[in-house]
Design an enzyme around this catalytic site. Structure first.
Site, PDB file in Angstrom:
ATOM      1  N   GLY A 283       0.882  -1.095  -0.192  1.00 42.58           N
ATOM      2  CA  GLY A 283      -0.035  -0.097   0.132  1.00 42.58           C
ATOM      3  C   GLY A 283       0.918   1.248  -0.030  1.00 42.58           C
ATOM      4  O   GLY A 283       2.200   1.245  -0.230  1.00 42.58           O
TER       5      GLY A 283
ATOM      6  N   GLY B 267       5.500   4.266  -8.780  1.00 42.35           N
ATOM      7  CA  GLY B 267       6.200   2.680  -9.103  1.00 42.35           C
ATOM      8  C   GLY B 267       4.993   1.943  -9.015  1.00 42.35           C
ATOM      9  O   GLY B 267       4.766   0.932  -9.621  1.00 42.35           O
ATOM     10  N   HIS B 268       4.222   1.729  -7.871  1.00 38.58           N
ATOM     11  CA  HIS B 268       3.112   0.797  -7.829  1.00 38.58           C
ATOM     12  C   HIS B 268       2.111   0.903  -9.103  1.00 38.58           C
ATOM     13  O   HIS B 268       1.716   0.003  -9.523  1.00 38.58           O
ATOM     14  CB  HIS B 268       2.038   1.190  -6.655  1.00 38.58           C
ATOM     15  CG  HIS B 268       2.990   0.897  -5.279  1.00 38.58           C
ATOM     16  ND1 HIS B 268       3.163   1.881  -4.359  1.00 38.58           N
ATOM     17  CD2 HIS B 268       3.483  -0.425  -4.751  1.00 38.58           C
ATOM     18  CE1 HIS B 268       3.829   1.578  -3.169  1.00 38.58           C
ATOM     19  NE2 HIS B 268       3.973  -0.037  -3.358  1.00 38.58           N
TER      20      HIS B 268
ATOM     21  N   GLN C  97       7.116  -9.972   7.567  1.00 42.18           N
ATOM     22  CA  GLN C  97       8.381  -9.844   7.140  1.00 42.18           C
ATOM     23  C   GLN C  97       8.900  -8.754   7.891  1.00 42.18           C
ATOM     24  O   GLN C  97      10.130  -7.985   7.383  1.00 42.18           O
ATOM     25  CB  GLN C  97       8.191  -9.469   5.535  1.00 42.18           C
ATOM     26  CG  GLN C  97       7.229  -8.147   5.451  1.00 42.18           C
ATOM     27  CD  GLN C  97       6.810  -8.226   3.724  1.00 42.18           C
ATOM     28  OE1 GLN C  97       6.237  -9.072   3.340  1.00 42.18           O
ATOM     29  NE2 GLN C  97       7.791  -7.252   3.159  1.00 42.18           N
TER      30      GLN C  97
ATOM     31  N   LYS D  35      13.143  -2.401  -7.731  1.00 38.74           N
ATOM     32  CA  LYS D  35      13.849  -1.799  -6.728  1.00 38.74           C
ATOM     33  C   LYS D  35      14.239  -2.900  -5.772  1.00 38.74           C
ATOM     34  O   LYS D  35      15.346  -2.924  -5.067  1.00 38.74           O
ATOM     35  CB  LYS D  35      12.976  -0.654  -6.415  1.00 38.74           C
ATOM     36  CG  LYS D  35      13.839   0.046  -5.239  1.00 38.74           C
ATOM     37  CD  LYS D  35      13.128   1.138  -4.524  1.00 38.74           C
ATOM     38  CE  LYS D  35      12.025   0.652  -3.707  1.00 38.74           C
ATOM     39  NZ  LYS D  35      12.286   0.026  -2.549  1.00 38.74           N
TER      40      LYS D  35
ATOM     41  N   VAL E  73      11.069   3.061 -10.866  1.00 39.00           N
ATOM     42  CA  VAL E  73      10.509   4.131 -11.294  1.00 39.00           C
ATOM     43  C   VAL E  73      11.021   5.333 -10.349  1.00 39.00           C
ATOM     44  O   VAL E  73      11.343   4.965  -9.147  1.00 39.00           O
ATOM     45  CB  VAL E  73       8.785   4.181 -11.238  1.00 39.00           C
ATOM     46  CG1 VAL E  73       8.304   5.648 -11.538  1.00 39.00           C
ATOM     47  CG2 VAL E  73       8.489   3.011 -12.007  1.00 39.00           C
TER      48      VAL E  73
ATOM     49  N   MET F 280      11.639   5.599  -6.289  1.00 43.38           N
ATOM     50  CA  MET F 280      10.231   5.545  -5.798  1.00 43.38           C
ATOM     51  C   MET F 280      10.134   4.559  -4.614  1.00 43.38           C
ATOM     52  O   MET F 280      10.278   3.249  -4.961  1.00 43.38           O
ATOM     53  CB  MET F 280       9.224   5.562  -6.607  1.00 43.38           C
ATOM     54  CG  MET F 280       9.001   6.844  -7.436  1.00 43.38           C
ATOM     55  SD  MET F 280       7.585   7.296  -7.954  1.00 43.38           S
ATOM     56  CE  MET F 280       7.915   8.885  -8.891  1.00 43.38           C
TER      57      MET F 280
ATOM     58  N   SER G 273       7.396   3.685  -0.948  1.00 42.74           N
ATOM     59  CA  SER G 273       6.553   4.250   0.115  1.00 42.74           C
ATOM     60  C   SER G 273       7.368   4.625   1.164  1.00 42.74           C
ATOM     61  O   SER G 273       6.767   5.601   1.882  1.00 42.74           O
ATOM     62  CB  SER G 273       5.487   3.066   0.596  1.00 42.74           C
ATOM     63  OG  SER G 273       5.028   2.417  -0.330  1.00 42.74           O
ATOM     64  N   ARG G 274       8.611   4.201   1.761  1.00 41.42           N
ATOM     65  CA  ARG G 274       9.278   4.729   2.854  1.00 41.42           C
ATOM     66  C   ARG G 274      10.079   6.038   2.617  1.00 41.42           C
ATOM     67  O   ARG G 274      10.294   6.747   3.363  1.00 41.42           O
ATOM     68  CB  ARG G 274      10.584   3.775   3.179  1.00 41.42           C
ATOM     69  CG  ARG G 274      10.043   2.307   3.767  1.00 41.42           C
ATOM     70  CD  ARG G 274      10.874   1.485   4.231  1.00 41.42           C
ATOM     71  NE  ARG G 274      10.411   0.480   5.113  1.00 41.42           N
ATOM     72  CZ  ARG G 274      10.284  -0.731   4.928  1.00 41.42           C
ATOM     73  NH1 ARG G 274      10.291  -1.136   3.560  1.00 41.42           N
ATOM     74  NH2 ARG G 274       9.664  -1.708   5.486  1.00 41.42           N
TER      75      ARG G 274
HETATM   76  O1  PAF Z   1       7.438  -5.506  -2.143  1.00 40.41           O
HETATM   77  C1  PAF Z   1       6.473  -5.623  -1.063  1.00 40.41           C
HETATM   78  O2  PAF Z   1       5.764  -4.771  -1.304  1.00 40.41           O
HETATM   79  C2  PAF Z   1       6.125  -6.619  -0.278  1.00 40.41           C
HETATM   80  O3  PAF Z   1       7.415  -7.225   0.214  1.00 40.41           O
HETATM   81  C3  PAF Z   1       5.317  -7.723  -0.785  1.00 40.41           C
HETATM   82  C4  PAF Z   1       5.786  -8.386  -2.305  1.00 40.41           C
HETATM   83  C5  PAF Z   1       3.947  -7.055  -1.090  1.00 40.41           C
HETATM   84  C6  PAF Z   1       5.201  -8.700   0.117  1.00 40.41           C
HETATM   85  O4  PAF Z   1       4.397  -8.192   1.295  1.00 40.41           O
END
Ligand code: PAF
Length: 284
Positions: free
Chosen positions: A31, A36-37, A61, A149, A176, A184, A186-187
């Site tokens: 999210g 990039g997304h 993770q 990335k 991207v 790019m 999110s962090r």
């Molecule tokens: O790259 C990410 O955003 C995450 O590591 C993923 C692949 C969605 C798994 O949680």
């Protein structure tokens, strides 16, 4: 676009799409969408009939003390952005639904996960491989798009898909970048205005490394790594987690520069924001 939160429901919907003959493209995300997304979603849209985006900040993770609780999150904002890209289904489950009581399984890809981010974040890739396996089984995609990335993540997922015979095409999407060169992520939203110059040292040092190779294709690996670290350390905000030159597929350290050599970087800004970047070192 439909938002689905229940695992059983997304699986039923995916089964129906498959039995109706649609090709499903998956974009797994955590999210806080950026360009990039959105470009991953566009690629999935071009290559598949129906696009499923997953939005799940996967606790498995993240290690203790990492940014699980502060990870940027706004479902309404992301819903609007995904809808504009023509995404068909947005799957945003709760952790309790993904990891129910008594959950005991972990997927481990050996070797590829030991160095680089795997060295700095033990267990991280087991969390990624496990959740991606679950997302594959829930959304039943024909193809899945991941950003380059997270270079090591992409290599780990490709290996897992090969080893576990997932019938899924894995598509890597080029990084991207912002107009200033910052990859790019999110962090990046954690970066303060005054930290941007330091953050740009990653892409700038990659540019420098590529120019060293262009000027002398026989330049040594050690020389490039030293030059890159030197550029990054000019910014007192930066501390290097790793700077390495590895083979694109095996992630083994390169002893000389070849067409498959990738410079991979992980740098912390003010011990708070961990940024990644990478690039092939030769012009392809
Ligand atoms: O790259 C990410 O955003 C995450 O590591 C993923 C692949 C969605 C798994 O949680």
């Amino acid at each position: 676009m439909k938002i689905v939160t229940a695992a059983a429901e997304i699986q039923q919907l995916a089964q129906k799409l498959r039995s109706d003959g649609y090709r499903i493209g998956l974009v797994p995300t955590m999210g806080w969408f950026h360009e990039g997304h959105l470009s991953l979603m566009r690629t999935a849209k071009m290559k598949a009939d129906k696009v499923i985006v997953t939005l799940f900040v996967n606790p498995m993770q993240f290690a203790e003390g990492e940014d699980l609780d502060s990870y940027p999150h706004d479902l309404e904002r992301d819903r609007g952005l995904a809808e504009k890209e023509g995404v068909d289904l947005l799957f945003a489950p709760l952790a309790a639904d993904m990891y129910g009581q008594g959950f005991k399984t972990s997927v481990h890809v050996a070797g590829l996960t030991e160095g680089l981010c795997g060295g700095d974040r033990p267990g991280h890739f087991d969390g990624v491989s496990t959740v991606v396996s679950k997302l594959f089984n829930l959304t039943l995609p024909h193809l899945a798009v991941f950003g380059e990335k997270d270079f090591q993540q992409l290599a780990v997922i490709r290996q897992m898909v090969k080893d576990l015979d997932f019938p899924i095409e894995i598509i890597g999407h080029p990084i991207v970048r912002e107009a200033n060169g910052l990859a790019m992520s999110s962090r990046n939203s954690y970066l303060r205005e005054e930290e941007i110059t330091a953050a740009l040292s990653l892409s700038k040092s990659i540019g420098h490394a590529r120019s060293l190779v262009a000027a002398d294709p026989a330049v040594s690996v050690a020389h490039i790594i030293t030059a890159v670290k030197e550029l990054i350390h000019r910014h007192r905000e930066c501390s290097v987690d790793y700077v390495e030159i590895v083979d694109r597929l095996s992630l083994a350290p390169c002893s000389s520069i070849t067409a498959d050599s990738v410079l991979v970087l992980a740098v912390k800004i003010n011990q708070r924001v961990r940024l990644l970047d990478n690039s092939l070192l030769t012009v392809q």
